[in-house]
Design an enzyme around this catalytic site. Structure first.
Site, PDB file in Angstrom:
ATOM      1  CG  ASP A  14      -2.145   0.834   1.085  1.00 28.11           C
ATOM      2  OD1 ASP A  14      -2.083   1.843   0.372  1.00 28.11           O
ATOM      3  OD2 ASP A  14      -3.174   0.509   1.698  1.00 28.11           O
ATOM      4  CG  HIS A 205      -6.337  -1.146   5.167  1.00 27.47           C
ATOM      5  ND1 HIS A 205      -5.157  -1.743   4.769  1.00 27.47           N
ATOM      6  CD2 HIS A 205      -6.441  -0.024   4.407  1.00 27.47           C
ATOM      7  CE1 HIS A 205      -4.595  -1.026   3.806  1.00 27.47           C
ATOM      8  NE2 HIS A 205      -5.351   0.024   3.566  1.00 27.47           N
ATOM      9  CG  HIS A 207      -5.646   4.879   3.907  1.00 23.19           C
ATOM     10  ND1 HIS A 207      -4.555   5.104   3.103  1.00 23.19           N
ATOM     11  CD2 HIS A 207      -5.983   3.579   3.719  1.00 23.19           C
ATOM     12  CE1 HIS A 207      -4.261   3.996   2.440  1.00 23.19           C
ATOM     13  NE2 HIS A 207      -5.117   3.050   2.804  1.00 23.19           N
ATOM     14  CB  CYS A 238      -6.212   3.388  -3.570  1.00 23.47           C
ATOM     15  SG  CYS A 238      -6.800   2.794  -5.157  1.00 23.47           S
ATOM     16  CG  ASN A 247      -1.959   2.699   4.553  1.00 27.82           C
ATOM     17  OD1 ASN A 247      -1.759   3.139   3.426  1.00 27.82           O
ATOM     18  ND2 ASN A 247      -2.544   1.543   4.763  1.00 27.82           N
TER      19      ASN A 247
HETATM   20  N1  COA Z   1      -0.906  -9.006 -13.387  1.00 28.91           N
HETATM   21  C1  COA Z   1      -0.248  -8.624 -14.502  1.00 28.91           C
HETATM   22  N2  COA Z   1      -0.837  -8.332 -15.668  1.00 28.91           N
HETATM   23  C2  COA Z   1      -2.189  -8.417 -15.695  1.00 28.91           C
HETATM   24  C3  COA Z   1      -2.936  -8.813 -14.592  1.00 28.91           C
HETATM   25  C4  COA Z   1      -2.249  -9.108 -13.376  1.00 28.91           C
HETATM   26  N3  COA Z   1      -2.877  -9.456 -12.269  1.00 28.91           N
HETATM   27  N4  COA Z   1      -4.233  -8.799 -14.921  1.00 28.91           N
HETATM   28  C5  COA Z   1      -4.301  -8.434 -16.215  1.00 28.91           C
HETATM   29  N5  COA Z   1      -3.061  -8.205 -16.682  1.00 28.91           N
HETATM   30  C6  COA Z   1      -2.674  -7.792 -18.039  1.00 28.91           C
HETATM   31  C7  COA Z   1      -3.347  -8.593 -19.124  1.00 28.91           C
HETATM   32  O1  COA Z   1      -2.621  -9.753 -19.405  1.00 28.91           O
HETATM   33  C8  COA Z   1      -3.321  -7.614 -20.274  1.00 28.91           C
HETATM   34  O2  COA Z   1      -2.014  -7.545 -20.798  1.00 28.91           O
HETATM   35  P1  COA Z   1      -1.758  -7.193 -22.353  1.00 28.91           P
HETATM   36  O3  COA Z   1      -2.225  -5.782 -22.529  1.00 28.91           O
HETATM   37  O4  COA Z   1      -0.281  -7.341 -22.484  1.00 28.91           O
HETATM   38  O5  COA Z   1      -2.574  -8.187 -23.118  1.00 28.91           O
HETATM   39  C9  COA Z   1      -3.576  -6.283 -19.589  1.00 28.91           C
HETATM   40  O6  COA Z   1      -3.125  -6.444 -18.235  1.00 28.91           O
HETATM   41  C10 COA Z   1      -5.030  -5.891 -19.597  1.00 28.91           C
HETATM   42  O7  COA Z   1      -5.804  -6.952 -19.097  1.00 28.91           O
HETATM   43  P2  COA Z   1      -7.293  -6.767 -18.598  1.00 28.91           P
HETATM   44  O8  COA Z   1      -7.822  -8.034 -18.047  1.00 28.91           O
HETATM   45  O9  COA Z   1      -8.084  -6.085 -19.686  1.00 28.91           O
HETATM   46  O10 COA Z   1      -7.055  -5.816 -17.383  1.00 28.91           O
HETATM   47  P3  COA Z   1      -7.507  -4.318 -17.169  1.00 28.91           P
HETATM   48  O11 COA Z   1      -6.712  -3.407 -18.016  1.00 28.91           O
HETATM   49  O12 COA Z   1      -8.988  -4.250 -17.221  1.00 28.91           O
HETATM   50  O13 COA Z   1      -7.020  -4.118 -15.629  1.00 28.91           O
HETATM   51  C11 COA Z   1      -6.534  -5.038 -13.459  1.00 28.91           C
HETATM   52  C12 COA Z   1      -7.538  -4.920 -14.592  1.00 28.91           C
HETATM   53  C13 COA Z   1      -7.246  -5.583 -12.246  1.00 28.91           C
HETATM   54  C14 COA Z   1      -5.423  -6.000 -13.860  1.00 28.91           C
HETATM   55  C15 COA Z   1      -5.887  -3.686 -13.187  1.00 28.91           C
HETATM   56  O14 COA Z   1      -6.891  -2.706 -13.124  1.00 28.91           O
HETATM   57  C16 COA Z   1      -5.100  -3.672 -11.912  1.00 28.91           C
HETATM   58  O15 COA Z   1      -4.059  -4.309 -11.810  1.00 28.91           O
HETATM   59  N6  COA Z   1      -5.540  -2.919 -10.905  1.00 28.91           N
HETATM   60  C17 COA Z   1      -4.899  -2.907  -9.615  1.00 28.91           C
HETATM   61  C18 COA Z   1      -5.082  -1.577  -8.980  1.00 28.91           C
HETATM   62  C19 COA Z   1      -4.455  -1.558  -7.610  1.00 28.91           C
HETATM   63  O16 COA Z   1      -3.606  -2.356  -7.258  1.00 28.91           O
HETATM   64  N7  COA Z   1      -4.878  -0.574  -6.828  1.00 28.91           N
HETATM   65  C20 COA Z   1      -4.379  -0.362  -5.526  1.00 28.91           C
HETATM   66  C21 COA Z   1      -4.691  -1.441  -4.577  1.00 28.91           C
HETATM   67  S1  COA Z   1      -6.278  -1.280  -3.856  1.00 28.91           S
HETATM   68 ZN    ZN Z   2      -5.032   1.149   1.828  1.00 27.30          ZN
END
Ligand code: COA
Ligand code: ZN
Length: 314
Positions: A14, A205, A207, A238, A247
């Protein structure tokens, strides 16, 4: 001595996800190894999210492979979808998965780019695939309010909690993603969840963008909560939640609870030593207070003039 309180240190997940300057993998590994020797029950090491969404944690697998695991410390990682879970299992598997979704539809779309229903199905698949080999925890973001939708009803938090409990998860983390919770709300929600879901481990959790973080820790402990997330130096937030910032600082929360007689299991002197190195690591000042002011047990020397007055007084 009061209850045992368990801390999960989340600075390298985080905390770092919000930093603009990439912290090199070597330095992440070294920091986690130092934190491992401070007495934490758990450390959330990193997240297996998309590197486009969270570039800072693109080295998740390498970090998991390289850290030295201390027996007694549980190492966990944040997982948003099946791809994240598969990546985590290909690296050295963690002791627990921390699955994530939001109670607010808008924040879920902003953060994870899918509806809550889609997130739930994705996480259900993760639980079905890996639940037999890795214990599961679910973090429910925006449980105390969403920066875009506003108030989040307790019943919504309960509904999503119940759905995951029905899938057999071991723990739930109730997250105040942008510091909207106040102590009365914390008291009410903690009591409600413990009453309705007595079998699940609850972690809180918090902040601190509005300065209510430690008051909320206090309210939660008074309501019977014994597990908390904290972030060294108060880093964190986030990147997909407008207005999110740090946090609660682990060392400030632990210092407060120690002073009140709780057993946190933490070597606070060692933790403060690690906290002192944090500004150099991230390249800016951090908000933790105790590292600047010292512990309440750190006394200042008495000046000669006050000594003279003491000698003649009374
Ligand atoms: N790890 C690595 N790559 C990932 C992945 C993961 N967990 N999930 C999806 N991808 C990749 C896909 O393979 C794809 O790659 P490409 O463009 O090379 O083909 C690309 O990301 C898009 O995939 P998609 O399923 O369409 O994902 P998205 O763009 O809709 O994003 C998440 C969805 C969930 C992966 C993304 O929004 C994310 O990682 N969010 C996390 C946010 C976060 O951590 N916030 C803070 C914590 S609360
Ligand atoms: Zn948090």
């Amino acid at each position: 001595m009061r209850d045992r309180i368990y801390f999960n240190e989340v600075v390298t997940r985080d905390g770092f996800q919000m930093e603009s300057r990439f912290v090199p993998t070597d330095q992440k590994v070294a920091l986690i190894n130092e934190l491992s020797r401070c007495g934490f029950a758990q450390i959330e090491v990193t997240s297996f999210t998309s590197a486009k969404a969270i570039p800072m944690l693109a080295d998740a697998a390498e970090v998991m492979d390289r850290i030295t695991r201390v027996p007694g410390v549980a190492y966990t990682v944040l997982i948003p979808n099946l791809k994240g879970a598969e990546r985590a299992m290909q690296a050295r598997p963690p002791d627990e998965f921390n699955l994530v979704m939001s109670v607010s539809e808008t924040h879920n779309l902003a953060n994870l780019r899918m509806s809550r229903e889609r997130s739930f199905s994705a996480l259900q698949e993760v639980i079905e695939r890996f639940g037999a080999s890795v214990p599961m925890n679910v973090s429910l973001s925006t449980s105390f309010g969403c920066p875009m939708e506003g108030a989040v009803p307790y019943q919504e938090v309960l509904r999503w909690s119940q759905r995951f409990v029905d899938l057999g998860v071991r723990g739930l983390t109730i997250c105040d993603t942008t510091g909207m919770a106040h102590p009365d709300q914390v008291d009410q929600l903690c009591r409600l969840l413990q009453e309705r879901l007595p079998e699940v481990r609850l972690t809180l959790h918090f902040h601190n963008p509005r300065g209510m973080g430690l008051a909320n820790v206090l309210a939660a402990t008074k309501a019977g909560i014994t597990h908390f997330d904290g972030s060294l130096g108060g880093l964190g937030g986030c990147p997909y939640a407008p207005g999110a910032s740090g946090n609660i600082s682990s060392e400030d929360a632990i210092h407060m609870l120690n002073a009140m007689g709780y057993d946190t299991g933490i070597d606070l002197v060692a933790l403060l030593r690690v906290a002192r190195g944090l500004p150099l690591l991230v390249g800016h000042e951090v908000s933790g207070q105790v590292v600047k002011s010292g512990q309440i047990s750190d006394l200042h020397p008495v000046s000669q003039s006050v000594r003279d007055l003491l000698a003649t007084a009374g």
